[in-house]
Design an enzyme around this catalytic site. Structure first.
Site, PDB file in Angstrom:
ATOM      1  N   LYS A  22       0.841  -1.215   0.000  1.00  0.00           N
ATOM      2  CA  LYS A  22       0.000   0.000   0.000  1.00  0.00           C
ATOM      3  C   LYS A  22       0.867   1.252   0.000  1.00  0.00           C
ATOM      4  O   LYS A  22       0.670   2.159  -0.808  1.00  0.00           O
ATOM      5  CB  LYS A  22      -0.908  -0.010   1.237  1.00  0.00           C
ATOM      6  N   ASN A  23       1.837   1.281   0.903  1.00  0.00           N
ATOM      7  CA  ASN A  23       2.618   2.515   1.060  1.00  0.00           C
ATOM      8  C   ASN A  23       3.607   2.764  -0.079  1.00  0.00           C
ATOM      9  O   ASN A  23       4.166   3.851  -0.167  1.00  0.00           O
ATOM     10  CB  ASN A  23       3.354   2.514   2.408  1.00  0.00           C
ATOM     11  N   CYS A 117      -5.099  13.225  12.837  1.00  0.00           N
ATOM     12  CA  CYS A 117      -5.835  11.973  12.671  1.00  0.00           C
ATOM     13  C   CYS A 117      -5.750  11.211  13.983  1.00  0.00           C
ATOM     14  O   CYS A 117      -5.093  11.652  14.924  1.00  0.00           O
ATOM     15  CB  CYS A 117      -5.312  11.161  11.496  1.00  0.00           C
ATOM     16  N   ARG A 122       0.230  14.737  13.157  1.00  0.00           N
ATOM     17  CA  ARG A 122       0.779  14.538  11.816  1.00  0.00           C
ATOM     18  C   ARG A 122       0.820  15.806  10.953  1.00  0.00           C
ATOM     19  O   ARG A 122       0.142  15.891   9.925  1.00  0.00           O
ATOM     20  CB  ARG A 122       0.032  13.414  11.102  1.00  0.00           C
ATOM     21  N   ASP A 305       4.239   0.777  12.163  1.00  0.00           N
ATOM     22  CA  ASP A 305       3.088   0.082  11.572  1.00  0.00           C
ATOM     23  C   ASP A 305       2.987  -1.386  12.001  1.00  0.00           C
ATOM     24  O   ASP A 305       2.024  -2.061  11.641  1.00  0.00           O
ATOM     25  CB  ASP A 305       3.138   0.169  10.037  1.00  0.00           C
ATOM     26  N   ARG A 397      -8.759  -0.390   4.564  1.00  0.00           N
ATOM     27  CA  ARG A 397      -7.863   0.616   3.975  1.00  0.00           C
ATOM     28  C   ARG A 397      -6.520  -0.007   3.606  1.00  0.00           C
ATOM     29  O   ARG A 397      -5.869   0.450   2.673  1.00  0.00           O
ATOM     30  CB  ARG A 397      -7.604   1.740   4.992  1.00  0.00           C
TER      31      ARG A 397
HETATM   32  C1  UD1 Z   1       4.080   6.996   6.512  1.00  0.00           C
HETATM   33  C2  UD1 Z   1       3.260   5.760   6.257  1.00  0.00           C
HETATM   34  C3  UD1 Z   1       2.609   5.278   7.545  1.00  0.00           C
HETATM   35  C4  UD1 Z   1       3.662   5.106   8.623  1.00  0.00           C
HETATM   36  C5  UD1 Z   1       4.528   6.344   8.777  1.00  0.00           C
HETATM   37  C6  UD1 Z   1       5.696   6.158   9.713  1.00  0.00           C
HETATM   38  C7  UD1 Z   1       2.563   6.069   3.973  1.00  0.00           C
HETATM   39  C8  UD1 Z   1       1.447   6.355   3.023  1.00  0.00           C
HETATM   40  N1  UD1 Z   1       2.247   6.091   5.271  1.00  0.00           N
HETATM   41  O1  UD1 Z   1       3.192   8.016   6.964  1.00  0.00           O
HETATM   42  O2  UD1 Z   1       1.964   4.036   7.279  1.00  0.00           O
HETATM   43  O3  UD1 Z   1       3.031   4.843   9.857  1.00  0.00           O
HETATM   44  O4  UD1 Z   1       5.071   6.725   7.490  1.00  0.00           O
HETATM   45  O5  UD1 Z   1       6.502   5.109   9.297  1.00  0.00           O
HETATM   46  O6  UD1 Z   1       3.662   5.804   3.571  1.00  0.00           O
HETATM   47  N2  UD1 Z   1       5.944  14.766  10.842  1.00  0.00           N
HETATM   48  C9  UD1 Z   1       6.063  16.122  11.115  1.00  0.00           C
HETATM   49  N3  UD1 Z   1       6.082  16.993  10.047  1.00  0.00           N
HETATM   50  C10 UD1 Z   1       5.983  16.588   8.744  1.00  0.00           C
HETATM   51  C11 UD1 Z   1       5.872  15.203   8.486  1.00  0.00           C
HETATM   52  C12 UD1 Z   1       5.864  14.319   9.553  1.00  0.00           C
HETATM   53  O7  UD1 Z   1       6.144  16.526  12.262  1.00  0.00           O
HETATM   54  O8  UD1 Z   1       6.004  17.436   7.850  1.00  0.00           O
HETATM   55  C13 UD1 Z   1       5.960  13.783  11.959  1.00  0.00           C
HETATM   56  C14 UD1 Z   1       4.668  12.989  12.060  1.00  0.00           C
HETATM   57  O9  UD1 Z   1       3.690  13.657  12.814  1.00  0.00           O
HETATM   58  C15 UD1 Z   1       5.162  11.717  12.730  1.00  0.00           C
HETATM   59  C16 UD1 Z   1       6.564  11.530  12.156  1.00  0.00           C
HETATM   60  O10 UD1 Z   1       6.941  12.820  11.668  1.00  0.00           O
HETATM   61  O11 UD1 Z   1       5.242  11.907  14.108  1.00  0.00           O
HETATM   62  C17 UD1 Z   1       6.681  10.525  11.023  1.00  0.00           C
HETATM   63  O12 UD1 Z   1       5.664  10.794  10.082  1.00  0.00           O
HETATM   64  P1  UD1 Z   1       5.797  10.448   8.532  1.00  0.00           P
HETATM   65  O13 UD1 Z   1       6.989   9.585   8.293  1.00  0.00           O
HETATM   66  O14 UD1 Z   1       5.679  11.701   7.750  1.00  0.00           O
HETATM   67  O15 UD1 Z   1       4.487   9.590   8.308  1.00  0.00           O
HETATM   68  P2  UD1 Z   1       3.686   9.527   6.974  1.00  0.00           P
HETATM   69  O16 UD1 Z   1       4.616   9.753   5.848  1.00  0.00           O
HETATM   70  O17 UD1 Z   1       2.456  10.360   7.059  1.00  0.00           O
END
Ligand code: UD1
Length: 417
Positions: A22-23, A117, A122, A305, A397
């Site tokens: 998925k990711n 969420c 996030r 995850d 999902r």
């Molecule tokens: C992706 C995965 C999700 C997984 C997560 C962490 C996808 C579609 N989803 O989510 O399944 O659980 O990685 O491995 O690939 N953060 C910030 N600022 C930002 C971006 C992130 O503060 O601009 C923080 C987030 O709140 C979180 C951490 O960084 O605490 C990691 O988040 P991130 O790696 O961005 O998660 P996703 O990419 O949304």
């Protein structure tokens, strides 16, 4: 709303095929926006998040061709709008991944802010910071990110924290920018590498993907191609844990063991026997699981995850485990539900202490997010009597036909509409 009903205590036995990731699929679908030629993706899983992304891309004007062999062809020649509306973005945060590609190819994009969420706030500040460094003018107005850039230019981007979709968005933007971009403190997840490999096949110039420094030299145009999406390492891990918890014996086809090393090592520590042979991962569990402690962290460390699934496993293990969640601030919602099944778990901040119990007992429980739902299914597989899991749309999902796959392995599980 659909429910799952499980009657526990059957050993899982047999063979199951792991679906595409998925990711990895979601960012690759957005990467199609970078070219005016069609991009064909193979091994695409049939999941609600994939359907949501297809709906979003369809609204943008991408032509979608689907066949039932998990092959999707996306053609972005005639894009008609550069807006990702709130209604879709709020249901799936990964929609933010259209921002980088649309800005890079068309010079503008308007994408709803995803908002918080269930598992945490996030924010997307790292996406915005990186695009701004590449010369984009970004305005946050009425809940939307409005981005403009005549031509993005290469930049040195140091991410304040490791973000998977952040790295992917910036990599997709940089691939059509003028000059060289370096992303420091980049996410090293295999899905980032898989996306980079697709972009390279489309003509992108990318080095270092899969490490914490990615260098991208912008090109003028990307061409269409066909690409096979990697298999889902979280689904792989979930089925391995299911087999271990039920003291079963399963073979997983289409699984990529080297992507899941940390998960496999933890299962071996728990007492599972794991073997690899010609693209098949096999697990056999002869005795009661031993509790395993871990902390979640970005790849190559233990994935957030898989935290909920290993928590479920620890509830029936021999001994005591300490589980630390270091990625998301509110990712212990499954704890309350696991307690309803008889688990002994105490939580203090980001740490959960799990004391293994001899048995769980079936009850009515409620799924709260995707991986929490998976942990309840796992617990239901070993709980005595009947477990009814409500709100399983979360599960749809990210897991393709999970009840069918588990039933094929001998589980007593059915979906109620
Ligand atoms: C992706 C995965 C999700 C997984 C997560 C962490 C996808 C579609 N989803 O989510 O399944 O659980 O990685 O491995 O690939 N953060 C910030 N600022 C930002 C971006 C992130 O503060 O601009 C923080 C987030 O709140 C979180 C951490 O960084 O605490 C990691 O988040 P991130 O790696 O961005 O998660 P996703 O990419 O949304």
């Amino acid at each position: 709303m659909d429910k799952l009903v499980l009657t526990g205590c059957k050993k899982l036995k047999g063979t199951v095929k792991i679906s595409g990731s998925k990711n990895a699929t979601l960012p690759m679908m957005c990467a199609c926006l970078l070219s005016e030629d069609p991009v064909g993706l193979k091994n695409v899983p049939h999941l609600r998040d994939v359907t949501t992304m297809l709906t979003l891309l369809g609204q943008i004007g991408v032509e979608v061709l689907l066949d039932d062999q998990s092959f999707v062809v996306l053609n972005s020649k005639n894009v008609k709008t550069l807006v990702a509306p709130y209604d879709l973005v709020r249901t799936m945060r990964a929609s933010i991944l259209v921002l980088g590609p649309m800005l890079a190819r068309f010079g503008e994009a308007k994408v709803s802010l995803p908002g918080g969420c269930a598992i945490g706030q996030r924010p997307v500040d790292q996406h915005i910071k990186g695009l701004t460094a590449m010369g984009a003018e970004i305005l946050i107005e009425n809940g939307y990110i409005q981005a403009k850039a005549k031509k993005l230019t290469g930049a040195k981007i140091v991410m304040d924290l490791v973000s998977v979709t952040g790295t992917e968005n910036l990599m997709m933007a940089a691939v059509l920018a003028k000059g060289e971009t370096t992303i420091h403190n980049a996410a090293q997840e295999p899905e980032v590498l898989d996306l980079a490999n697709l972009l390279i096949k489309m003509g992108g110039k990318i080095e270092g993907a899969g490490t914490n420094k990615i260098t991208i030299n912008g090109v003028k145009k990307l061409q269409g191609t066909d690409y096979r999406v990697m298999s889902d390492r979280i689904e792989t891990g979930t089925f391995l844990v299911a087999a271990a918890m039920t003291r079963g014996e399963v073979n997983l086809l289409n699984a990529e063991p080297k992507m899941s090393n940390v998960i496999i090592n933890k299962l071996q520590e728990a007492g599972s026997e794991i073997n690899f042979k010609r693209g098949v991962v096999s697990l056999k569990q002869r005795k009661r699981i031993t509790a395993v402690s871990f902390s979640t962290a970005p790849f190559p460390n233990f994935p957030t995850d898989m935290q909920a699934q290993f928590m479920a496993m620890n509830t029936i293990a021999k001994g005591r485990a300490k589980v630390e969640e270091r990625i998301f601030e509110n990712r212990f919602m499954h704890v309350q539900e696991l307690r309803r099944l008889g688990a002994n778990i105490s939580v203090s901040g980001s740490i959960a202490l799990v004391e293994g119990v001899d048995r769980l007992e079936g009850a009515k429980v409620m799924a709260t997010d995707l991986r929490a739902s998976a942990s309840l299914v796992l617990a239901g597989l070993v709980a005595e009597g009947e477990t009814v899991i409500d709100r399983i749309y979360h599960l749809d999902r990210g897991y393709e036909r999970i009840e069918e796959k588990l039933a094929n392995l001998g589980a007593t599980i059915k979906r109620l509409n």
